[in-house]
Design a protein around this motif. Structure first.
Motif, PDB file in Angstrom:
ATOM      1  N   ALA A   1       0.846  -1.203   0.000  1.00 57.44           N
ATOM      2  CA  ALA A   1       0.000   0.000   0.000  1.00 57.44           C
ATOM      3  C   ALA A   1       0.876   1.245   0.000  1.00 57.44           C
ATOM      4  N   ARG A   2       1.906   1.249   0.846  1.00 59.48           N
ATOM      5  CA  ARG A   2       2.798   2.414   0.901  1.00 59.48           C
ATOM      6  C   ARG A   2       3.466   2.641  -0.453  1.00 59.48           C
ATOM      7  N   HIS A   3       3.933   1.538  -1.045  1.00 61.69           N
ATOM      8  CA  HIS A   3       4.631   1.685  -2.316  1.00 61.69           C
ATOM      9  C   HIS A   3       3.689   2.066  -3.463  1.00 61.69           C
ATOM     10  N   SER A   4       2.404   1.851  -3.277  1.00 62.20           N
ATOM     11  CA  SER A   4       1.448   2.226  -4.327  1.00 62.20           C
ATOM     12  C   SER A   4       1.029   3.691  -4.212  1.00 62.20           C
ATOM     13  N   ALA A   5       1.532   4.369  -3.190  1.00 58.06           N
ATOM     14  CA  ALA A   5       1.017   5.723  -2.908  1.00 58.06           C
ATOM     15  C   ALA A   5       1.201   6.676  -4.088  1.00 58.06           C
ATOM     16  N   TYR A   6       2.357   6.563  -4.759  1.00 55.48           N
ATOM     17  CA  TYR A   6       2.619   7.441  -5.905  1.00 55.48           C
ATOM     18  C   TYR A   6       1.587   7.202  -7.007  1.00 55.48           C
ATOM     19  N   THR A   7       1.482   5.941  -7.422  1.00 51.57           N
ATOM     20  CA  THR A   7       0.537   5.583  -8.487  1.00 51.57           C
ATOM     21  C   THR A   7      -0.902   5.890  -8.080  1.00 51.57           C
ATOM     22  N   ALA A   8      -1.218   5.580  -6.823  1.00 52.51           N
ATOM     23  CA  ALA A   8      -2.582   5.832  -6.335  1.00 52.51           C
ATOM     24  C   ALA A   8      -2.924   7.310  -6.443  1.00 52.51           C
ATOM     25  N   THR A   9      -1.960   8.145  -6.135  1.00 53.29           N
ATOM     26  CA  THR A   9      -2.190   9.590  -6.204  1.00 53.29           C
ATOM     27  C   THR A   9      -2.354  10.053  -7.651  1.00 53.29           C
ATOM     28  N   VAL A  10      -1.432   9.602  -8.491  1.00 50.80           N
ATOM     29  CA  VAL A  10      -1.458  10.034  -9.894  1.00 50.80           C
ATOM     30  C   VAL A  10      -2.749   9.576 -10.572  1.00 50.80           C
ATOM     31  N   ASN A  11      -3.179   8.332 -10.278  1.00 49.22           N
ATOM     32  CA  ASN A  11      -4.336   7.745 -10.945  1.00 49.22           C
ATOM     33  C   ASN A  11      -5.675   8.310 -10.489  1.00 49.22           C
ATOM     34  N   GLN A  12      -5.652   9.246  -9.539  1.00 50.93           N
ATOM     35  CA  GLN A  12      -6.920   9.831  -9.099  1.00 50.93           C
ATOM     36  C   GLN A  12      -7.643  10.520 -10.244  1.00 50.93           C
ATOM     37  N   ARG A  13      -6.877  11.011 -11.200  1.00 47.46           N
ATOM     38  CA  ARG A  13      -7.493  11.689 -12.356  1.00 47.46           C
ATOM     39  C   ARG A  13      -7.034  10.967 -13.611  1.00 47.46           C
ATOM     40  N   PRO A  14      -7.974  10.506 -14.422  1.00 49.33           N
ATOM     41  CA  PRO A  14      -7.585   9.779 -15.638  1.00 49.33           C
ATOM     42  C   PRO A  14      -6.753  10.670 -16.569  1.00 49.33           C
ATOM     43  N   GLY A  15      -5.757  10.068 -17.188  1.00 49.17           N
ATOM     44  CA  GLY A  15      -4.963  10.806 -18.171  1.00 49.17           C
ATOM     45  C   GLY A  15      -3.926  11.730 -17.561  1.00 49.17           C
ATOM     46  N   CYS A  16      -3.840  11.755 -16.255  1.00 49.27           N
ATOM     47  CA  CYS A  16      -2.888  12.670 -15.636  1.00 49.27           C
ATOM     48  C   CYS A  16      -1.551  11.980 -15.375  1.00 49.27           C
ATOM     49  N   ARG A  17      -0.542  12.793 -15.130  1.00 51.25           N
ATOM     50  CA  ARG A  17       0.799  12.280 -14.868  1.00 51.25           C
ATOM     51  C   ARG A  17       1.273  12.752 -13.497  1.00 51.25           C
ATOM     52  N   GLY A  18       2.327  12.080 -12.999  1.00 48.44           N
ATOM     53  CA  GLY A  18       2.841  12.442 -11.682  1.00 48.44           C
ATOM     54  C   GLY A  18       3.898  13.529 -11.751  1.00 48.44           C
ATOM     55  N   TRP A  19       3.908  14.361 -10.745  1.00 52.73           N
ATOM     56  CA  TRP A  19       5.006  15.314 -10.548  1.00 52.73           C
ATOM     57  C   TRP A  19       5.326  15.262  -9.054  1.00 52.73           C
ATOM     58  N   ALA A  20       6.493  14.740  -8.744  1.00 47.60           N
ATOM     59  CA  ALA A  20       6.848  14.550  -7.340  1.00 47.60           C
ATOM     60  C   ALA A  20       7.946  15.524  -6.935  1.00 47.60           C
ATOM     61  N   THR A  21       7.666  16.318  -5.930  1.00 46.11           N
ATOM     62  CA  THR A  21       8.738  17.126  -5.333  1.00 46.11           C
ATOM     63  C   THR A  21       9.585  16.206  -4.456  1.00 46.11           C
ATOM     64  N   ASP A  22      10.761  16.706  -4.000  1.00 42.63           N
ATOM     65  CA  ASP A  22      11.697  15.771  -3.343  1.00 42.63           C
ATOM     66  C   ASP A  22      12.673  16.467  -2.394  1.00 42.63           C
ATOM     67  N   VAL A  23      12.216  17.449  -1.652  1.00 42.91           N
ATOM     68  CA  VAL A  23      13.171  18.130  -0.776  1.00 42.91           C
ATOM     69  C   VAL A  23      13.563  17.254   0.417  1.00 42.91           C
ATOM     70  N   CYS A  24      14.717  17.547   0.973  1.00 39.36           N
ATOM     71  CA  CYS A  24      15.196  16.853   2.170  1.00 39.36           C
ATOM     72  C   CYS A  24      15.887  17.898   3.053  1.00 39.36           C
ATOM     73  N   VAL A  25      15.515  17.938   4.320  1.00 36.57           N
ATOM     74  CA  VAL A  25      16.027  18.989   5.221  1.00 36.57           C
ATOM     75  C   VAL A  25      16.518  18.357   6.521  1.00 36.57           C
ATOM     76  N   PRO A  26      17.336  19.118   7.277  1.00 37.29           N
ATOM     77  CA  PRO A  26      17.706  18.611   8.602  1.00 37.29           C
ATOM     78  C   PRO A  26      16.443  18.292   9.398  1.00 37.29           C
ATOM     79  N   LEU A  27      16.515  17.229  10.153  1.00 37.84           N
ATOM     80  CA  LEU A  27      15.359  16.657  10.835  1.00 37.84           C
ATOM     81  C   LEU A  27      14.512  17.691  11.574  1.00 37.84           C
TER      82      LEU A  27
END
Lengths: 463, 463
Positions: free
Chosen positions: A318-344
């Motif tokens: 389920a966790r690993h499907s989160a990206y696809t699950a999010t993208v697939n909410q709208r048909p024909g749409c694509r994913g755009w993932a941000t990716d910042v990383c900061v000190p804790l």
């Protein structure tokens, strides 16, 4: 751009049917994952050995042909798109697991082996390889992108887990970046130079990886919180007091909603942590008790433990499907993932800032975070035909990066720079960027290896 | 070699009494630790800030003056000797602990701070920095040498524990190699390029380090074995089954004899393991029981546990004195420490091989090994006025390196290359060595930064 005939003839002679100029093959190597514009190569090669890769590179070099190494094609920043045309070198036929050495807790694989294949192969040894980016990535691609995933908080990223690499240099020479010893002070760290270099300094053809004993006991759990800060604070406090969490993943309420729909689950739609503990039976029991105390102190509810392997697998699937699950909410749409990383310690404010930006934009999106590392993604489901949506997400992405940099964080925790993050390199690295340029020029003076990636164009540093 | 007057005037103006050409100061920076021939610089500078280092580098560069960064001067391979004269930049006055961030488990220090100073400073925070080379090394020097020590098996080496560096480049520009985020995929890994570069690519002036929570429980023990193989096999098996040993050190019978004499102890003179366990009370108890089972299976005897902090400190002080204890066996002699590191499974054969070479040579020597990493030293007490002794040890050193390379190991696990290991670079790295040369040329085209270190001269690659 037309493919030079001399190169065509030589590659045909070397590879036969493993060289192709067919449109379908070219389109398949255009770097179309996520929102970036496809840029197909002029031809594709499928080598089966390091020696073939070296020969391919020599042919290309002799004919001024750009070379893009291609693994599973799951990278998200246009890392493998062929913006200068040329040849895509697809490493998927280099899928041999060359050596597993349980006594040294390491193994050597060809670059095209993916992480699931390796772990399936390791099943009877009692060992496993922990790095798990969301996609079915190849291990060569993971090394090239300095990838990580949900286990990094305990086991590190590809940076910590590659012992040495076999690389074909831009000259077509075969090198090994290091010996197999666990540590060494013998000169410049070439292994780490190539890990994360995204094919711009050479092609990784073999990867020697650290392996780990499967833990005696594993427990996983889900729990919910009333707000994002309580969830991330729980992860931070657990790490600060030294609980050796194997995984600690944050999913926001919208993400849980998407996952529930996609994976037919009924998780409570709230800010959620997925956690996992590895150790001895007694050690895990101790970690669990300690974690529950911290989580409860932050108002955690709906604790659900998964002790059986099948329950845990369902959870992480389920966790690993989160990206696809999010993208697939709208048909024909694509994913755009941000990716910042900061000190804790800066994570809660950065998640709050992102939440604010998301809410106001009206585009479906989820947050999923490797919060133990200070790394999180906002995944947008974006309509690629709607320029105003792409612009909105680009603006949010930039605002998030700016916020992360102001917290001494990075624009990319694990996706790499590719095309998408080049515009932030100057702001992130300042004058250190010129050292990267010099290294690139020194190793690839003709700029044939994955050109235009990582380093922003000199003319327009802000682009 | 004479020091250019323009540089003298400029450095005097910048530094006043913190610039010196006195013979005593020069001799103190000649890299005289261990057996290498002293090579004093023509002058010494003591900067107090990164900006001063940058200005010093710009002055030297403008006058063609070679620059050798100098920390505690405890390196063992002539790493800081000034073979081309020039200026030694002594970083000992850069001894400020700039920032400790318990909430992020990291800190930033100036390069001249040493590891004991840092740990003393951290005492009240509940945190510690684990890397402990034998000497009172500076943290900048440890980063530059990619140092490690007894805790590396659990906590990693400087490679794993430096988050980012401030570096003055050969142009005199100040850069930061990375942000403070725990992970990043944002371009080439400059941090790891400078860790282990021994001052040949620039001068490290500030170091940001990971910190760790002090373990709730610590137990240490000593036990003896009937032969070296049983001792190293115990360490290997413990690691293979996943006991998270904090330290596992091997000392041979000769080493124990030397330590007993030097530290007035009465340890049994036999092949010995010093071990330490970190964790929760229950976790440590579990580790201890598991380890005892493995050790007993390999014939361990004379188990002695040190639970009180003072007993443990005495134990580790004895371990840390092993180098000096061995060297001091003969008055007027100097140390020569080998430093191979091999894959774990190959360790027993390499120790046996070294034992054989030691026995036949007639020069007092000890083995001390970080056996959990596959790294061990033979320390010889060698008469620097006896060329035949130096030749004998040089021959043994080369034979050990050859053996280590044949096992896919390295010629140096933690001491660096300096002058002493340059002759093995070709054999260890093969064609990858030419990439190191290109990186050096690209970053330091005038070859002013610690010249002639790491890379063997081009003319005589075997020398």
């Amino acid at each position: 751009m037309t493919f030079p005939n001399d190169a065509r003839v030589a590659l045909n002679a070397l590879l036969g049917e493993r060289f192709s100029e067919k449109q379908a093959d070219r389109d398949h190597h255009a770097g179309t994952e996520a929102h970036h514009r496809p840029a197909p190569p002029e031809a594709v090669a499928w080598p089966e050995s390091t020696e073939e890769v070296a020969e391919i590179v020599r042919i290309c070099r002799g004919n001024g042909v750009a070379i893009v190494a291609h693994g599973a094609g799951s990278s998200l920043e246009g890392n493998t798109s062929a913006v200068k045309g040329g040849l895509s070198v697809d490493l998927n036929r280099m899928n041999q697991i060359l050596d597993v050495r349980p006594e040294d807790l390491d193994c050597t694989v060809q670059a095209g082996v993916n992480r699931e294949e390796l772990n399936t192969h390791l099943r009877d040894t009692g060992l496993f390889f922990p790095i798990d980016p969301g996609a079915h990535a190849s291990l060569g691609g993971m090394a090239a992108t300095r990838a990580s995933g949900t286990n990094a908080v305990r086991y590190g990223t590809m940076r910590e887990n590659v012992l040495c690499l076999t690389v074909v240099t831009p000259e077509g020479e075969i090198i090994r970046t290091a010996r197999r010893a666990r540590k060494s002070s013998a000169g410049y760290d070439l292994t780490h130079l190539f890990v994360g270099s995204e094919g711009t300094l050479g092609i990784i053809t073999e990867v020697t990886l650290k392996l780990y004993g499967r833990p005696e006991a594993v427990r996983a759990a889900v729990c919910t919180f009333s707000d994002p800060a309580s969830a991330s604070r729980t992860a931070i406090e657990a790490i600060q007091v030294g609980i050796p969490l194997a995984r600690v993943e944050y999913l926001d309420d919208g993400c849980i909603r998407a996952v529930n729909a996609y994976s037919h689950l009924e998780e409570t739609e709230a800010d959620t942590l997925f956690v996992e503990f590895h150790g001895s039976e007694a050690g895990v029991a101790e970690q669990v008790a300690f974690f529950e105390e911290i989580a409860t102190g932050n108002g955690a509810a709906h604790f659900r433990w998964a002790e059986r392997e099948e329950d845990r697998n369902r959870l992480w699937k389920a966790r690993h499907s989160a990206y696809t699950a999010t993208v697939n909410q709208r048909p024909g749409c694509r994913g755009w993932a941000t990716d910042v990383c900061v000190p804790l310690s800066r994570l809660p404010e950065c998640i709050d800032h992102a939440k604010g930006l998301m809410k106001s934009c009206g585009i479906p999106a989820s947050i999923m975070g490797h919060v133990g590392d200070g790394n999180f993604h906002v995944v947008f489901s974006v309509d690629p035909t709607a320029p105003e949506e792409l612009e909105t997400v680009a603006r949010i992405n930039s605002a998030m990066v700016e916020q992360a940099l102001s917290c001494d964080g990075t624009c990319t925790g694990e996706h790499g720079v590719g095309l998408g993050k080049r515009k932030y390199m100057e702001a992130e690295h300042g004058p250190a960027l010129s050292l990267m340029r010099r290294i690139k020029s020194a190793l690839d003076p003709e700029n044939l290896m994955n050109p235009d990636k990582i380093l922003p164009p000199m003319e327009t540093p802000a682009q």
